[in-house]
Design an enzyme around this catalytic site. Structure first.
Site, PDB file in Angstrom:
ATOM      1  N   ARG B 215     -18.912 -84.435  24.264  1.00 31.61           N
ATOM      2  CA  ARG B 215     -19.810 -84.607  25.403  1.00 31.61           C
ATOM      3  C   ARG B 215     -21.136 -85.138  24.882  1.00 31.61           C
ATOM      4  NH1 ARG B 215     -17.312 -81.183  29.717  1.00 31.61           N
ATOM      5  NH2 ARG B 215     -15.157 -81.300  28.974  1.00 31.61           N
ATOM      6  N   GLU B 217     -24.016 -85.123  25.883  1.00 37.61           N
ATOM      7  CA  GLU B 217     -25.108 -84.561  26.684  1.00 37.61           C
ATOM      8  C   GLU B 217     -26.400 -84.559  25.890  1.00 37.61           C
ATOM      9  OE1 GLU B 217     -23.463 -80.832  27.863  1.00 37.61           O
ATOM     10  OE2 GLU B 217     -22.237 -81.748  29.427  1.00 37.61           O
ATOM     11  N   ARG B 223     -25.892 -73.054  25.108  1.00 40.67           N
ATOM     12  CA  ARG B 223     -24.496 -72.906  25.510  1.00 40.67           C
ATOM     13  C   ARG B 223     -23.685 -74.186  25.397  1.00 40.67           C
ATOM     14  NH1 ARG B 223     -23.632 -71.985  31.763  1.00 40.67           N
ATOM     15  NH2 ARG B 223     -24.647 -69.971  31.681  1.00 40.67           N
ATOM     16  N   HIS B 224     -24.311 -75.296  24.962  1.00 45.05           N
ATOM     17  CA  HIS B 224     -23.586 -76.555  24.863  1.00 45.05           C
ATOM     18  C   HIS B 224     -23.531 -77.084  23.434  1.00 45.05           C
ATOM     19  CE1 HIS B 224     -24.624 -76.567  29.205  1.00 45.05           C
ATOM     20  NE2 HIS B 224     -23.434 -77.111  29.308  1.00 45.05           N
ATOM     21  N   GLU B 367     -19.639 -68.739  32.117  1.00 42.55           N
ATOM     22  CA  GLU B 367     -18.359 -69.375  32.359  1.00 42.55           C
ATOM     23  C   GLU B 367     -17.736 -69.762  31.027  1.00 42.55           C
ATOM     24  OE1 GLU B 367     -18.548 -73.533  33.116  1.00 42.55           O
ATOM     25  OE2 GLU B 367     -16.618 -73.268  32.121  1.00 42.55           O
ATOM     26  N   SER B 370     -12.777 -73.490  32.844  1.00 45.15           N
ATOM     27  CA  SER B 370     -12.539 -74.107  34.133  1.00 45.15           C
ATOM     28  C   SER B 370     -11.050 -74.382  34.222  1.00 45.15           C
ATOM     29  CB  SER B 370     -13.302 -75.420  34.269  1.00 45.15           C
ATOM     30  OG  SER B 370     -14.601 -75.168  34.716  1.00 45.15           O
ATOM     31  N   ARG B 418     -17.674 -71.072  22.615  1.00 41.49           N
ATOM     32  CA  ARG B 418     -18.393 -70.277  23.623  1.00 41.49           C
ATOM     33  C   ARG B 418     -17.738 -68.898  23.778  1.00 41.49           C
ATOM     34  NH1 ARG B 418     -19.926 -72.577  29.574  1.00 41.49           N
ATOM     35  NH2 ARG B 418     -21.130 -74.131  28.423  1.00 41.49           N
TER      36      ARG B 418
END
Lengths: 444, 444
Positions: B215, B217, B223-224, B367, B370, B418
């Site tokens: 990712r 990002e 958390r990433h 979370e 997913s 995570r």
């Protein structure tokens, strides 16, 4: 509060039966789920060959409306012995429900595909061609090999690691790297987890990784992929490369035994045999191997390594003389190995400047592993970086850890697809990967 | 032909003993191998704390020349009970051989490191900081979770797959992708194996993959990660997303039980507890969850999903009322889910245009998964692509397979780092990855 006058459901809640288990359920009502592998309508009677992940089942019924091949269906019916049906049983269909209808005919006739028939078409339509029995057999075998790798290495005290595939430099020196823009910085896709697995020897002593690696090789051959699954091992506190070869022998024995238990049907389907792994795989030094293929077969070996023909001939020799499909080629010359390979010792105990403790494992005519003992001494590593005319500064991200007491260590890597292809007699390694990437193929 | 007059070796060929096994060998001579974790010279007597992959051992001797910390050593000595030593035993050293000497002092004092002390320094020197007991404990726990994932899914009939990480388009629509030059073509690093695992449901029905995903990002949060290990599952022939949630519950139960067996010491070291997984993890719809945190805690939830504070409060609620560290949040609105998510049914059996069969799993306030049921019907997928204002042509590499009878299916993905971080109470997910990649970090 059930109401006894309610109509009974036409599809009772029955657990799913897999096709491989039909033989144990003669006379019983079963629920099958799967894909319409083939179909035939003889007017008064219809045949459906249902394919699930465990095999095929012939189903026969009347007044069935047959969906297109590859549709997903659920069939309720009774198991009957029937000599001519695959597996010796068929299902007499009571009802068939279409779970998901194919909306057009498959571009490939799944039951009629053969290896190497229109190979590019098979890859273009990989998302359906993989449903073929032979295609999926190859990937199932590979999954079993990988699971055997996990199981065996854990039994030997190894810890699984996950190392970066986005890196700032190449572990092998810099050629054949895919380039990447990483937030404005130049980055590369890792060719191998070499550096990282060595670092992790300092943490867990014995480590392994199963992950993709990348080679931006321009040439298209039947033995190379640009992205492949690498089974990587690194172990500390070894005496020398013999410990590494013994571990690999143990893994291969274990894996072949497992394949015999779980994949006999797949090998039979592909007309392949599971090799016996000798308790001690034959070993020959590279120099002796080159001499052997010249003397016995009259083949002049070019370069510093073995060429593909020499690999084939050497394997032929060991198959004929020792009945072994495997042979370790040891003591590679420095010029044919990467800079991090440990030098071999001479008889007087001093290091040999020309020979290393690197080895290859050949299997059925091709190299499937490179391995060896690595340099663990910082001063020796610096000398080697200089000797290879590499840049000390550029390699400092790698070399720094060797200041902190790295124990003697070594390891190996197996290309999962190449091993799978050779095991199953698949001519092109691309068919041992679900979605291969090559010079011209970025999809599907 | 041994010669009885040969001098005996000073280091007899003794099998290596691991430090965890010392308690069973009182009074015996053992050979230890490992790293000098700590050392102390009291003049007449020297102490070495040796660290191997299983723990620490206090070794005491005289006239020992102590190498720098982190040097690799081999110690021969006798095991004695000693109350004050770690584990209750110490080794009285007969001889110590330095296998590989550290050539400079470690930039970090391994025995004295604490979480969150100079976090950037810990990452800069990751190649030695990972040797710390707490650091390596996190990665060991993660290795155990991954192995439990393999073991459990295989027991449930799943096949492991390996799918491409170099792709021609993003599975989630195109944002946050790392770009790559692939022999002159634009390519990307895969954000998720979503498309490929769905295709493979048509081949093996039940599949899983353990592989890195990417990712791009820009933001740095606790958390990433830009590269993380994704535990991916996809299963066919499901009734609805309940089957997927049940499978995930089964996996988590199994994994937590395994951690209890193999990692009790690591949890104790980190002051963390292994959660109990309820036989049925509590479930609440997203709409009810939003209402609950507003009514009970007065927290107004922004957006269409749950914000981090709402996730925390919802978990607090279930911990207090049901003693569960886990909660499934179900029936996500379409606007908060990707285009491939299956619509939920309304009471009359028709599809609900607003709600999906997508779910999240929250654990201890965050979370970690997913998942959901996916669209398997080609026409429905086309409508969804249009509704999301995506380009049918650009998605054809994805959508084509749905013309060929894809069965009802669903799956989930867990970010390994995570989950590990939340299990162990590690505040920043970067410390649950060996060599994290973030906005500013491409090395080591």
């Amino acid at each position: 509060m059930t109401n006894p006058t309610e109509p009974t459901q036409t599809q009772p809640k029955l657990a799913r039966t897999l096709t491989r288990d039909l033989g144990q359920l003669e006379g019983q009502m079963v629920k099958l789920q799967g894909f319409v592998h083939a179909r035939r309508d003889l007017g008064g009677v219809q045949f459906v060959v249902l394919r699930d992940k465990t095999g095929l089942a012939q189903c026969v019924g009347s007044h069935l409306s047959l969906p297109l091949p590859e549709s997903s269906v659920e069939i309720l019916g009774t198991v009957k012995a029937h000599k001519k049906a695959p597996g010796g049983y068929e299902v007499q269909v009571e009802s068939m429900k279409v779970l998901s209808a194919a909306t057009q005919a498959s571009p490939l006739e799944i039951p009629k595909m053969e290896w190497n028939v229109n190979p590019e078409t098979m890859l273009d339509y990989r998302y359906v061609s993989l449903r073929g029995l032979r295609e999926r057999a190859a990937l199932k075998v590979q999954g079993e090999i990988v699971y055997a790798f996990h199981t065996y290495l854990r039994s030997q005290g190894f810890t699984e690691i996950s190392t970066p595939k986005i890196v700032s430099a190449g572990a092998e020196g810099g050629a054949n790297l895919f380039k990447l823009d990483y937030f404005g910085e130049q980055a590369y896709l890792a060719q191998s987890p070499q550096l990282y697995k060595q670092i992790m020897v300092g943490v867990f002593e014995r480590v392994y990784e199963v992950a993709p690696v990348y080679r931006a090789e321009e040439h298209a051959t039947s033995r190379h992929l640009n992205e492949y699954l690498s089974l990587d091992v690194e172990m500390g506190f070894i005496d020398d490369e013999d410990d590494v070869m013994e571990l690999e022998t143990g893994f291969l024995s274990f894996a072949m035994e497992r394949l015999g238990e779980s994949c006999a049907a797949e090998f039979e389907l592909l007309g392949a045999s599971i090799p016996k792994v000798p308790q001690r795989i034959p070993r020959i030094t590279l120099m002796d191997a080159r001499a052997l293929v010249t003397e016995k077969f009259g083949h002049q070996v070019g370069g510093k390594d073995l060429d593909p023909e020499a690999e084939r001939l050497l394997c032929q020799h060991y198959a004929e003389t020792e009945g072994s499909d495997f042979v370790f080629v040891t003591k590679y010359p420095r010029a044919a190995r990467p800079f991090y390979t440990h030098a071999d010792h001479q008889e007087d105990g001093s290091l040999n400047p020309d020979l290393t403790r690197g080895f290859d494992l050949l299997f059925r005519g091709i190299e499937i592993t490179s391995g060896g003992q690595r340099i663990h001494d910082h001063a020796m590593l610096m000398e080697s970086i200089d000797a290879y005319k590499m840049n000390r500064e550029a390699m400092s991200g790698y070399s720094e850890v060797f200041k902190y007491g790295m124990p003697p260590h070594g390891g190996f890597a197996i290309g999962a697809e190449r091993l799978t292809a050779k095991l199953l007699g698949i001519a092109n390694v691309r068919y041992a990967r679900a979605f291969p990437r090559d010079r011209n193929r970025l999809t599907p």
